[in-house]
Design an enzyme around this catalytic site. Structure first.
Site, PDB file in Angstrom:
ATOM      1  N   ASP A 151      79.083 112.335  21.174  1.00 45.88           N
ATOM      2  CA  ASP A 151      79.274 111.270  20.224  1.00 45.88           C
ATOM      3  C   ASP A 151      79.570 110.211  21.141  1.00 45.88           C
ATOM      4  O   ASP A 151      80.462 110.163  21.962  1.00 45.88           O
ATOM      5  CB  ASP A 151      80.309 111.577  19.371  1.00 45.88           C
ATOM      6  CG  ASP A 151      80.047 112.689  18.202  1.00 45.88           C
ATOM      7  OD1 ASP A 151      78.861 113.081  18.405  1.00 45.88           O
ATOM      8  OD2 ASP A 151      80.922 112.811  17.471  1.00 45.88           O
TER       9      ASP A 151
ATOM     10  N   ASP B  82      75.286 114.776   5.034  1.00 39.85           N
ATOM     11  CA  ASP B  82      76.527 114.637   5.436  1.00 39.85           C
ATOM     12  C   ASP B  82      77.212 115.168   4.083  1.00 39.85           C
ATOM     13  O   ASP B  82      77.160 114.217   3.168  1.00 39.85           O
ATOM     14  CB  ASP B  82      77.028 113.494   6.191  1.00 39.85           C
ATOM     15  CG  ASP B  82      76.024 113.337   7.431  1.00 39.85           C
ATOM     16  OD1 ASP B  82      75.495 114.421   7.976  1.00 39.85           O
ATOM     17  OD2 ASP B  82      75.654 112.285   7.742  1.00 39.85           O
TER      18      ASP B  82
END
Length: 229
Positions: free
Chosen positions: A8, A125
């Protein structure tokens, strides 16, 4: 089943967020150096531009390009891809897959990009079983299964992320398979060999593993070895 180590990105650094909250960030260092650690064991990694996810426009494509060029790894990249131009740019720098979330529900846009690019991946998500959008900041009324049924005629590659589990090392939720023949990858709190084996039994084609690797809760080699059995 494949394992995708995750990186990330925020401010050009490799980081992890706790449950997607940008105020709770831990910095791990140089993303290129971290990616290079994976090259002997896998040929593809998962990269998320967190700055892009929060702003709606990719901010770290220069870092993604450097990872690809310096390591030779294939990359699936997500985070802020809400325009045709940003998606085109990601493929231009060498990404193998571009992941979209929020804009996937604009079906006209989704049809346009899937007509023009291979490897488009939709990220579903979920928080509390409902789809979250715009960097996980907003919750929709759509259930995960409903979103899947809406989008499956356009794409055959999905990532399912459990936001409650993301970066928490608390293991995976109890999931029943609702998809059919599509490639389905799981992300969110995968932290053990048992987690990976359970995901394989359910029928996931891949698992994204991030914080558990960085915190040495489990090794990439362990996960890959058990999948060979």
């Amino acid at each position: 089943m494949r394992i995708y180590p995750a990186i990330d990105l925020m401010g050009g650094k490799a980081v992890r967020l706790y449950r997607g909250q940008k105020e709770k960030v831990k910095v791990y260092g140089d993303p290129v150096e971290i990616a290079s650690r994976f090259t002997e064991l896998v040929d593809k990694i998962h990269v998320v531009d967190l700055d892009g996810a929060f702003t709606g426009k990719p901010q770290n494509l220069d870092v993604v390009k450097e990872i690809i060029e310096e390591t030779g790894l294939k990359v699936q990249v997500g985070g802020g891809f809400r325009s045709y131009e940003s998606i085109a740019k990601a493929y231009e720098i060498g990404a193998e897959n571009v992941i979209i979330g929020t804009k996937a529900f604009d079906l006209e846009f989704l049809e346009k990009i899937t007509d023009n690019f291979d490897g488009i991946t939709v990220s579903l998500d979920a928080r509390g079983g409902k789809i979250a959008v715009k960097g996980w900041l907003e919750e929709s009324s759509l259930k995960v299964g409903e979103a899947y049924e809406m989008l499956r005629e356009y794409v055959d590659r999905f990532i399912y992320t459990s936001i409650e589990r993301d970066g928490t090392l608390t293991g995976i939720e109890s999931i029943e398979r609702f998809w059919k023949d599509e490639e389905f990858i799981y992300a969110g709190g995968v932290s053990s060999v048992d987690d990976v084996l359970k995901l394989r039994r359910v029928g996931f084609s891949g698992a994204i593993v991030g914080k558990a690797l960085y915190e040495s809760e489990v090794s990439l080699k362990e996960l890959l070895e058990v999948l060979e059995c």
